[in-house]
Design an enzyme around this catalytic site. Structure first.
Site, PDB file in Angstrom:
ATOM      1  N   ASP A 156       0.817  -1.215   0.000  1.00 55.05           N
ATOM      2  CA  ASP A 156       0.000   0.000   0.000  1.00 55.05           C
ATOM      3  C   ASP A 156       0.859   1.276   0.000  1.00 55.05           C
ATOM      4  O   ASP A 156       2.094   1.194  -0.011  1.00 55.05           O
ATOM      5  CB  ASP A 156      -0.908  -0.054   1.244  1.00 55.05           C
ATOM      6  CG  ASP A 156      -2.260   0.582   1.010  1.00 55.05           C
ATOM      7  OD1 ASP A 156      -2.394   1.346   0.047  1.00 55.05           O
ATOM      8  OD2 ASP A 156      -3.188   0.330   1.795  1.00 55.05           O
ATOM      9  N   ASP A 229      -9.490   4.286  -3.827  1.00 55.59           N
ATOM     10  CA  ASP A 229     -10.304   3.110  -3.503  1.00 55.59           C
ATOM     11  C   ASP A 229     -11.663   3.206  -4.178  1.00 55.59           C
ATOM     12  O   ASP A 229     -12.281   4.269  -4.170  1.00 55.59           O
ATOM     13  CB  ASP A 229     -10.549   3.030  -1.988  1.00 55.59           C
ATOM     14  CG  ASP A 229      -9.297   2.634  -1.227  1.00 55.59           C
ATOM     15  OD1 ASP A 229      -8.207   2.655  -1.812  1.00 55.59           O
ATOM     16  OD2 ASP A 229      -9.437   2.307  -0.045  1.00 55.59           O
TER      17      ASP A 229
HETATM   18  C1  GAL Z   1      -6.020   1.648   1.239  1.00 60.16           C
HETATM   19  C2  GAL Z   1      -6.084   0.669   0.107  1.00 60.16           C
HETATM   20  C3  GAL Z   1      -7.197  -0.299   0.399  1.00 60.16           C
HETATM   21  C4  GAL Z   1      -6.899  -1.031   1.680  1.00 60.16           C
HETATM   22  C5  GAL Z   1      -6.673  -0.035   2.804  1.00 60.16           C
HETATM   23  C6  GAL Z   1      -6.166  -0.705   4.064  1.00 60.16           C
HETATM   24  O1  GAL Z   1      -5.014   2.539   1.002  1.00 60.16           O
HETATM   25  O2  GAL Z   1      -6.305   1.349  -1.073  1.00 60.16           O
HETATM   26  O3  GAL Z   1      -7.347  -1.194  -0.660  1.00 60.16           O
HETATM   27  O4  GAL Z   1      -5.777  -1.848   1.500  1.00 60.16           O
HETATM   28  O5  GAL Z   1      -5.726   0.950   2.438  1.00 60.16           O
HETATM   29  O6  GAL Z   1      -5.958   0.185   5.096  1.00 60.16           O
END
Ligand code: GAL
Length: 665
Positions: A156, A229
């Site tokens: 991430d 997201d």
């Molecule tokens: C976001 C990511 C998500 C998930 C989340 C977890 O940045 O895009 O898919 O992994 O973090 O905290």
């Protein structure tokens, strides 16, 4: 050689070959991993920050029972929140309460079930949920993941001091200029190197939520998130618009990732309506996007099972020609072109070309800064607002039909004239009978962070504003079989009909094209000539079609007939012009819900005998040694069928991979 012997030999050869592949170490780029868009389940949309060993195992077992593993959903990925701290020696420690047996044990169980094991980390100081992340620990963490027999790492992009939110003490934060981008690539490269040197083939799934990763992604990973997201219907629109602009970076050596699938089964942290979730899947299929389920698996509805187990939709997504889809119709607002690649010095390149050479005014685009709109709230991004350049004070003036009034309403106040409305609070106190004249100017900005250098350049007004999304998009993808898959989606609040010229879809100049058209969701087929009219319901109405030139359809039918065994009936009776591949039947899917794939196959075989209908397994036969032609094809009886059932798993894998079943027109 009998059919059974051939099948067994083939199975053995296949597993030796896979073992050979697995023993090779991964080395980006083009290391042979993720040759097709990866498929699996990821815990985030379903469980968010509450994954646990117990839940993950139960989910994997259910996925297997549903037949999803056999359909290709091979990765089970535990997302954020599995880790709790680091040991004094710097090792990542898992949350003992949620993962009492440890992360290696979770992977072992998933492997036992036949899945591949996916885990999560973050390139920054902390994960997005505030747990320990990998910045500065890439080599150690990479080694640790490999020692846990991990097969897939989602990496991430939160809490990154170079390219992310503003962080005190980190002057580079809050933007993502060329230096920030370079530093970001280095972090991912360090992790890729660590994974590679572990000798274990591990898919590196970069999650930097930014289109610029598309240009350089293949150097550091196997798939890379190009959008924020996808949390709702707006996100589906946004992701498809970004994907549309990054096609040349999408393919065998790595995949643009528009984020995970959102189901419609309640209980997951994220849900769409049933129509919208199927519309998303239709688009993701044709866009060749990775298919990571983000659905509540434990309470999955029949509808979601039918969506995600549709073998035709999966075949479209996983087509071995690796062609990317293209947009063949769109009446959505113009979206800027995203140019991304690698500069001569190896750094990531990124530029945004606004339509008609326009400028970015913050959240919308205009021809130049002067036409961004009046008021400083419409003038940001590449432009800046200069208040009263001539030194005049802003003015409160009467709106046209109130000029004669002697008692005006200035919003919450009253005055004799607009000029007398309370001054100090500017525009907010000057409304109703009066209007505010800013006398400011919107001019090109020299200081503001350019749009390209923001770490979140996707938040365009045209995406955020529902009124701008009253539109329809149609994607098409040409498959290795010659078929053209077409996905049409309606983002508008009203029903719409989109008309498409068949010759354009086939990219042929020929007039009077006649096509076999199959509706992937209903399973119905028909012949079509002239224009194709897609009728799309409001807010997520969709169609997913497979088109095939009638002649090609017939040739293909004849060709495959040669190698196709018939069970219980003569094949030739079942072949007609225009008939072509179909998905698993709805009732088969329902059976998958409650029974094991083995018993489903058994039923299928038995039914084919009792109903005297041919069971087509041409794909299976294409994979078998060449000597096995129809001459060696015995007439199968019930006892043989029972023997066949013992190889049910293999048959299901092969059949459903490219599940080809002929239907009659
Ligand atoms: C976001 C990511 C998500 C998930 C989340 C977890 O940045 O895009 O898919 O992994 O973090 O905290």
């Amino acid at each position: 050689m009998t059919f059974i012997q051939a099948l067994a030999m083939f199975a053995m050869a296949r597993s030796w070959f896979s073992a050979l592949l697995v023993s090779q170490s991964a080395a980006l780029p083009g290391d042979g991993l993720a040759q097709k868009p990866p498929m699996g389940y990821n815990s985030w949309n379903d469980l968010e920050c509450r994954p646990s060993e117990q839940k993950l195992i139960a989910i994997a077992e259910k996925l297997k029972l549903l037949g999803f593993l056999q359909l290709g959903y091979e990765y089970v990925v535990v997302d954020d929140c599995w880790m709790i701290s680091r040991t004094a020696k710097g090792k990542l420690k898992s949350d003992k309460a949620a993962f009492p047996s440890g992360m290696k044990a979770l992977g072992d169980r998933l492997h036992e079930l036949g899945f591949k094991y996916g885990i999560y980390t973050d390139r920054g100081f902390k994960t997005c949920a505030g747990r320990p992340a990998s910045l500065g620990y890439e080599a150690d963490d990479g080694r640790q993941f490999a020692s846990w027999q991990v097969d897939f790492l989602k990496n991430d992009g939160c809490v990154d001091p170079d390219c992310g939110d503003v962080m005190a003490g980190h002057p580079q934060s809050g933007k993502c200029d060329i230096e920030g981008k370079k530093a970001t690539v280095q972090k991912y490269r360090r992790m890729a190197d660590a994974l590679n040197s572990s000798g274990r083939p591990i898919v590196h799934s970069i999650c930097g939520w930014n289109p610029w990763f598309a240009g350089i992604g293949h150097q550091i990973g196997h798939m890379w998130r190009v959008t924020a997201d996808v949390r709702n219907w707006k996100g589906v629109y946004e992701a498809s618009r970004v994907m549309e602009k990054l096609l040349k970076h999408h393919g065998v050596s790595g995949w643009n990732d528009p984020d995970m699938l959102i189901g419609s089964s309640h209980g997951a942290k994220l849900v769409l309506t049933p129509a919208q979730s199927r519309a998303q899947f239709s688009l993701w299929a044709v866009m060749s996007a990775p298919l990571m389920l983000g659905v509540n698996v434990m309470k999955i509805t029949d509808f979601d099972v039918e969506t995600y187990s549709n073998a035709e939709a999966i075949r479209i997504n996983q087509d071995p020609d690796f062609k990317t889809g293209r947009v063949v119709f769109s009446n959505c607002p113009a979206y800027p072109d995203l140019e991304t690649g690698v500069n001569l010095d190896g750094s990531p390149a990124f530029s945004i070309r606004w339509p008609h050479g326009g400028v970015n005014c913050g959240n919308h685009i205009a021809n130049n800064c002067g036409s961004c709109g009046t008021g400083d709230d419409r003038c940001h991004g590449a432009c800046k607002w200069i208040r009263n350049p001539g030194g005049d004070l802003p003015k409160c003036l009467p709106v046209d039909n109130t000029s004669a009034k002697t008692n005006v309403s200035c919003g919450g106040h009253h005055a004799k004239s607009c000029e007398e409305c309370p001054r100090g609070n500017g525009r907010t106190w000057c409304n109703k009978d009066c209007k505010w004249l800013d006398e400011g100017e919107c001019v090109p900005s020299d200081k503001q962070t350019s749009y390209e250098d923001r770490w979140n350049p996707w938040t365009l007004e045209m995406i955020n504003d529902q009124a701008e999304r009253e539109c329809q998009i149609v994607w098409a993808k040409t498959l290795s079989t010659g078929e053209v898959a077409v996905a049409g989606v309606n983002f508008a609040a009203r029903k719409a009909v989109v008309s498409l010229q068949l010759s354009k879809l086939l990219q042929e100049k020929t007039e009077n094209v006649r096509l076999a058209v199959k509706n992937v969701w209903s399973g119905q087929s028909r012949m079509q000539s002239g224009d194709l009219h897609l009728s799309l319901e409001a807010k997520g109405g969709h169609q997913l079609l497979l088109l095939m030139d009638a002649k090609v359809a017939r040739d293909l039918t004849e060709q495959t007939a040669k190698h196709r065994p018939c069970i219980g009936a003569s094949c030739s009776n079942n072949r007609k012009e225009g008939a072509f591949f179909s998905p698993l039947h709805g009732d088969v899917v329902k059976e998958l819900l409650s029974k094991s794939p083995r018993s489903v196959l058994e039923k299928l075989l038995e039914r084919s005998i009792t109903e005297q209908k041919a069971l087509q397994m041409e794909d299976l036969f294409q994979e078998l040694p060449a000597e096995l032609d129809e001459g060696s094809n015995p007439g199968y009886e019930i006892p043989t069928v029972l023997a066949l059932v013992s190889l049910a798993f293999l048959v299901i894998i092969l059949c459903t991979r490219r599940a080809h079943k002929y239907t009659q027109k």
